[in-house]
Design a protein around this motif. Structure first.
Motif, short mmCIF file in Angstrom:
data_model
loop_
_atom_site.label_atom_id
_atom_site.label_comp_id
_atom_site.label_asym_id
_atom_site.label_seq_id
_atom_site.Cartn_x
_atom_site.Cartn_y
_atom_site.Cartn_z
N ALA A 68 6.33 -58.59 -17.05
CA ALA A 68 6.14 -57.15 -17.22
C ALA A 68 5.44 -56.85 -18.54
O ALA A 68 4.51 -56.03 -18.60
N LEU A 69 5.84 -57.52 -19.62
CA LEU A 69 5.19 -57.32 -20.92
C LEU A 69 3.76 -57.84 -20.90
O LEU A 69 2.87 -57.26 -21.53
N ASN A 70 3.53 -58.93 -20.19
CA ASN A 70 2.17 -59.44 -20.03
C ASN A 70 1.28 -58.40 -19.39
O ASN A 70 0.14 -58.16 -19.82
N PHE A 71 1.78 -57.76 -18.35
CA PHE A 71 1.00 -56.74 -17.65
C PHE A 71 0.74 -55.53 -18.55
O PHE A 71 -0.37 -54.99 -18.57
N VAL A 72 1.74 -55.11 -19.31
CA VAL A 72 1.58 -53.96 -20.20
C VAL A 72 0.53 -54.26 -21.27
O VAL A 72 -0.35 -53.43 -21.55
N PHE A 219 6.49 -45.26 -20.54
CA PHE A 219 6.49 -45.76 -21.91
C PHE A 219 5.27 -45.25 -22.67
O PHE A 219 5.37 -44.76 -23.81
N ALA A 220 4.10 -45.34 -22.03
CA ALA A 220 2.87 -44.87 -22.67
C ALA A 220 2.89 -43.37 -22.88
O ALA A 220 2.38 -42.87 -23.90
N GLN A 238 -0.83 -47.31 -31.96
CA GLN A 238 0.60 -47.57 -32.11
C GLN A 238 1.20 -48.13 -30.82
O GLN A 238 2.15 -48.91 -30.85
N GLU A 239 0.61 -47.75 -29.68
CA GLU A 239 1.07 -48.32 -28.41
C GLU A 239 0.84 -49.83 -28.37
O GLU A 239 1.71 -50.60 -27.95
N THR A 240 -0.34 -50.27 -28.83
CA THR A 240 -0.61 -51.71 -28.84
C THR A 240 0.28 -52.44 -29.84
O THR A 240 0.70 -53.57 -29.60
#
Length: 440
Positions: A68-72, A219-220, A238-240
């Motif tokens: 999931a984090l990989n996809f985000v 989240f975004a 800040q999202e990245t």
């Protein structure tokens, strides 16, 4: 005469009973010897296998979070586009599309060599979290960098990516470090489970990315609408930073949670190790294999089934390519930023439910093509509706039909895992070749 005949009958019956008793004793002795050879009593073997699988599933569940984090990390540019990403980096023409696609160059070059190295070293518990730490650093550096002033105060500095060239190089490098991840986790799963156990595990992993598509938008939404201008930085930077930092923290935990393979996982007891190896042998799988890594490469490249299935997966990924533009597609409903990102979630929740149900039934009934065709046909209807109308309700309905195509992706992966259960060396290369088509 009757006495003699009756005596013969009783003699024949006694002989038959003696023969059946001897035969059953022989079978029981053989079964007992088989169980003793594995070091596990027959009455407790099934319970021990279930306990081992539960223990393994619990540790493997972290893969869902990793994926999931990989996809985000890979798709946060899609949400950032709605919050000034193109304007801040002065992008023009097709530069945004190039930024999205350049990440897959690294995938193409890295996946086969990385899986060959994984087969050679046999240490997925180090290689998989290690790649995640590196891509988390890349994602973090693509956003704001932080400097220490006077030893106490943190001041935001300009991001490492200030223009088209900077973000292009960051995304290119991101592809090289993310490329080994998905083939690696699929190979890891295939090294522990039987063929009829792999499909549901792979489905659960991919569901992590499907849910990330939806809840990543939530989240975004919170970051892009609530942190704009905070610390003097654009919200997308800040999202990245946040997503990259989360990837690093979870990866550090994964170093201690993920297993290697049955023969070299340290937290297994000797009895559990022997049970895991015999569990695979029952399905005709040799956990160590007899081929070298280069022999596996040669056999995979020369197998025509590998290439036909690669073509099928490539076609499937063409249909899935709308995912990287998903927030932009939802933006055509003409809502504000917050509502647009929130509206991205329900289609992917629906997609997750449909995908899990379809993949389970296709695996049980062994009718993979039927379910594959059904999912793609529904997605085709969704594409046609979105082309033909700008009506808000109709377009949102079409988005649901488009999103459920992730079910077809899971069905075809389950199909591949059932067809190509090969020597470990060949299987490692085969999985990576099929992922030369970038994953969801």
């Amino acid at each position: 005469m009757e006495t003699i005949g009756s005596g013969r009958i009783w003699s024949d019956l006694r002989l038959e009973v003696w023969y059946m008793t001897t035969l059953n004793d022989a079978k029981a002795t053989e079964s007992l010897n088989d169980n003793l050879s594995s070091g596990i009593p027959s009455h407790s073997r099934n319970d021990l296998e279930r306990r081992l699988l539960r223990k393994l599933d619990l540790r493997m569940s972290i893969i869902i979070v990793l994926y999931a984090l990989n996809f985000v990390d890979r798709t946060n540019a899609s949400s950032a586009r709605l919050a000034g990403f193109e304007q801040d980096l002065h992008l023009q023409g097709n530069q945004y599309a190039t930024i999205l696609s350049i990440v897959y160059v690294g995938y193409i070059f890295m996946q086969v060599p990385a899986n060959m190295v994984l087969h050679w070293l046999q240490r997925p518990s180090i290689l998989i979290p290690g790649t995640m730490v590196i891509w988390g650093l890349v994602s973090t550096l693509a956003g704001p960098s932080i400097s220490v002033v006077h030893g106490y105060v943190l001041w935001p500095c300009p991001g490492a990516t200030k223009n088209y060239t900077g973000i292009l190089l960051a995304r290119l490098f991101l592809g090289f470090v993310e490329g080994p991840f998905f083939p690696g986790i699929v190979y890891l799963i295939s090294g522990w489970y039987k063929r009829d156990e792999i499909a549901v595990r792979t489905t659960l992993v991919v569901c992590g990315s499907v849910l990330a598509s939806g809840f990543g938008a939530v989240f975004a939404s919170g970051i892009l609408t609530g942190m704009q201008g905070k610390l003097g930085q654009a919200a997308w930077r800040q999202e990245t930073l946040i997503s990259g930092g989360a990837s690093i923290q979870v990866a550090i935990c994964a170093f201690f949670i993920l297993p290697d393979f049955p023969h070299n996982t340290k937290w297994l007891t000797p009895e559990e190790r022997e049970l895991a190896i015999s569990h695979l042998r029952e399905d005709g799988i040799d956990e160590l294999g007899k081929q070298t890594t280069m022999q596996g490469l040669r056999d995979a490249v020369c197998d025509w089934k590998v290439w036909w299935l690669a073509v099928a997966l490539f076609s499937q990924f063409v249909a899935l390519s709308f995912i990287i533009y998903f927030p932009t597609i939802v933006a055509t409903l003409r809502y504000d930023l917050t509502n647009t990102l929130l509206l991205c979630t329900p289609p992917w929740v629906f997609s997750t439910i449909v995908a899990f149900v379809i993949s389970r039934y296709s695996d049980k009934t062994r009718k993979h093509f039927t379910f594959l065709f059904f999912s793609n046909a529904l997605a085709g209807v969704g594409f046609i509706i979105s082309i033909c109308t700008m009506n808000t309700a109709a377009r949102y309905f079409s988005i649901f039909l488009m999103a459920q195509i992730s079910a077809a992706y899971m069905v075809i992966w389950g199909w591949i895992n059932n067809i190509l259960s090969e020597e470990p060396a060949k299987r490692a290369v085969t999985i990576a070749l099929h992922q030369e088509n970038p994953p969801m």
